[in-house]
Design an enzyme around this catalytic site. Structure first.
Site, short mmCIF file in Angstrom:
data_model
loop_
_atom_site.label_atom_id
_atom_site.label_comp_id
_atom_site.label_asym_id
_atom_site.label_seq_id
_atom_site.Cartn_x
_atom_site.Cartn_y
_atom_site.Cartn_z
N ASP A 184 -4.10 -33.73 -14.20
CA ASP A 184 -3.41 -34.66 -13.31
C ASP A 184 -3.71 -36.10 -13.71
O ASP A 184 -4.65 -36.38 -14.46
CB ASP A 184 -3.80 -34.41 -11.86
CG ASP A 184 -5.28 -34.62 -11.59
OD1 ASP A 184 -6.09 -34.23 -12.45
OD2 ASP A 184 -5.64 -35.18 -10.53
N ASP A 214 -6.78 -41.04 -19.68
CA ASP A 214 -7.41 -40.23 -18.63
C ASP A 214 -6.48 -39.14 -18.15
O ASP A 214 -5.73 -39.33 -17.20
CB ASP A 214 -7.81 -41.15 -17.48
CG ASP A 214 -8.74 -40.50 -16.48
OD1 ASP A 214 -9.25 -39.42 -16.77
OD2 ASP A 214 -8.95 -41.08 -15.40
N GLU A 220 -13.52 -36.17 -20.62
CA GLU A 220 -13.28 -37.51 -20.09
C GLU A 220 -13.33 -38.54 -21.24
O GLU A 220 -14.00 -38.34 -22.24
CB GLU A 220 -14.35 -37.86 -19.05
CG GLU A 220 -14.21 -37.12 -17.74
CD GLU A 220 -13.08 -37.67 -16.87
OE1 GLU A 220 -12.48 -38.70 -17.23
OE2 GLU A 220 -12.80 -37.04 -15.83
N HIS A 259 -8.98 -32.24 -16.97
CA HIS A 259 -8.02 -32.22 -15.87
C HIS A 259 -6.64 -32.64 -16.36
O HIS A 259 -6.50 -33.45 -17.28
CB HIS A 259 -8.49 -33.08 -14.69
CG HIS A 259 -8.59 -34.55 -14.97
ND1 HIS A 259 -7.51 -35.40 -14.92
CD2 HIS A 259 -9.66 -35.33 -15.27
CE1 HIS A 259 -7.90 -36.63 -15.17
NE2 HIS A 259 -9.19 -36.63 -15.41
N HIS A 308 -6.58 -45.51 -15.91
CA HIS A 308 -5.88 -45.94 -14.69
C HIS A 308 -5.21 -47.31 -14.84
O HIS A 308 -4.57 -47.77 -13.90
CB HIS A 308 -6.81 -45.98 -13.47
CG HIS A 308 -7.46 -44.68 -13.15
ND1 HIS A 308 -8.26 -44.50 -12.04
CD2 HIS A 308 -7.44 -43.49 -13.79
CE1 HIS A 308 -8.71 -43.25 -12.00
NE2 HIS A 308 -8.22 -42.63 -13.06
N GLU A 366 -7.98 -33.62 -9.96
CA GLU A 366 -9.25 -34.29 -10.21
C GLU A 366 -9.28 -35.70 -9.66
O GLU A 366 -10.34 -36.21 -9.27
CB GLU A 366 -9.54 -34.31 -11.72
CG GLU A 366 -10.95 -34.78 -12.09
CD GLU A 366 -11.08 -36.29 -12.25
OE1 GLU A 366 -12.23 -36.77 -12.31
OE2 GLU A 366 -10.05 -36.99 -12.32
N GLU A 367 -8.10 -36.34 -9.62
CA GLU A 367 -8.04 -37.76 -9.24
C GLU A 367 -8.02 -38.00 -7.74
O GLU A 367 -7.87 -39.12 -7.29
CB GLU A 367 -6.78 -38.40 -9.87
CG GLU A 367 -6.75 -38.38 -11.40
CD GLU A 367 -7.77 -39.32 -12.03
OE1 GLU A 367 -8.56 -39.94 -11.29
OE2 GLU A 367 -7.79 -39.43 -13.27
#
Length: 366
Positions: free
Chosen positions: A79, A107, A166, A77, A340, A137-138
């Site tokens: 984003d 991430d 991931e 992903h 994150h 995705e988030e």
């Protein structure tokens, strides 16, 4: 070469995967704002004649059509979660290791950079490859780029094996735990707190819910050779009307991470067994994915990368591929504990080793 301009990004796929990671990260792409990066990816791949490029919203698919006997899907992903003064990226040395610091480095733009570089350079791999770089995705599943793509182009999900980039410290993590969120409610009767005996305190009734959660012992369940650790926790609680009113309702928000051996129905049943007599509302349910390591392609991938496969405790989109009958694993640079985080940072050496592992497998080991 001119300085990289994140407002008008040009991704140079001839650069190293480390430099490419920095370029991709320096393009802000918080969920809902991926268009600029998606445009840059399409432009970077436009000269790759061996790839068919398909765009669905801000999801980009690039695939080979060489007529190979097997096809692999490799996805990541584009984003990120919101920024917190952690862009632009920078290099740091920490405990003797060089890191690239900044939002998205873990991430999961390091994995995306590796995938983009290999997509451009592997002109004649021994398997056909479908590369996917997707948006949203988030956030909720309804917005996820793979959800949309599966509805619009299900034919693009044909494959014998899938890899999701991931963060896994550049080690293979098979499958993933399932994820359930439930609201556990108790009810009472409002009254003036000066005459509390007239009412029925709903918050006090939540004591047994909290006792169950506090005394719960997470199971460790072996699934196809990998041991998944479950978890059951309160993640929120709401109740109360005013400082002088006995509350008539309380809600405990519970999160249950369950092993991929359990179905969604079994996970729901377990919650009802634990909290009898309460109003239970399931607000989110995503089943897990079995490890997928028994597939022949997975075995060859593990042999090429080396090391020992581990379980993935968090839910990832490998579950989406598993539900489609495609064995899937997680494999990407970065420590998931830094995903994150405000000090999100990836070891440079992990970006390099991730590229080396994927390249070795896709060049020879498939």
């Amino acid at each position: 070469m001119p300085a990289f301009d994140p407002a008008h990004p040009v991704l140079d796929l001839a650069e190293s995967s480390v430099v490419l990671t920095q370029q991709i990260c320096d393009v802000e792409s918080v969920s809902g704002d991926e268009a600029l990066l998606a445009d840059a990816i399409v432009a970077a791949l436009s000269g790759c004649r061996h790839l068919e490029i398909i765009r669905d919203g801000d999801t980009i698919v690039a695939r080979t059509n060489l007529g190979r006997e097997q096809r692999v899907v490799i996805a990541g992903h584009i984003d990120t979660v919101p920024l917190n003064d952690n862009l632009p990226t920078r290099y740091e040395t920490y405990e003797g290791e060089e890191y690239l610091w900044g939002r998205g480095t873990v991430d999961m733009k390091g994995g995306v950079a590796v995938q983009l570089k290999l997509a451009a350079e592997l002109v004649a791999p021994p398997v056909d490859i479908t590369w996917m770089w997707y948006d949203h995705e988030e956030v909720s599943n309804e917005l996820n780029g793979l959800t949309r793509l599966a509805a619009n182009r299900p034919d693009l999900f044909v494959g014998d094996f899938a890899i999701l980039g991931e963060p896994t410290n550049s080690q293979i993590e098979g499958g993933c735990n399932g994820n359930l969120r439930a609201e556990i409610r108790a009810y009472g009767l409002r009254a003036h707190s000066a005459r509390s005996w007239v009412g029925d305190n709903a918050i006090h009734k939540a004591a047994s819910v909290l006792d169950t959660l506090a005394n719960y012992r997470a199971e460790e369940i072996e699934v196809d050779g990998l041991v998944y650790r479950e978890g059951l926790n309160a993640v929120g609680i709401t109740g109360g009307v005013a400082g002088n009113i006995i509350p008539d309702e309380v809600m405990v928000h519970v999160n249950y991470r369950f092993a991929p051996s359990r179905s969604g129905e079994e996970a729901v049943a377990h919650i009802h067994e634990l909290f009898p007599g309460f109003d239970i509302r399931i607000v989110d349910l995503a089943v897990g994915a079995r490890p997928g390591l028994d597939a022949p392609l997975a075995q060859k991938f593990l042999a090429a990368v080396g090391g020992e496969a581990k379980p993935k405790y968090g839910w990832t989109d490998v579950a989406r591929f598993s539900a489609m009958g495609i064995p899937a694993v997680n494999y990407g640079p970065g420590d998931p504990l830094k995903a994150h985080a405000d000090d999100e940072r990836v070891r440079v050496s992990q970006i390099v080793s991730c590229e080396a592992g994927l390249r070795a497998w896709l060049s020879n080991g498939s």
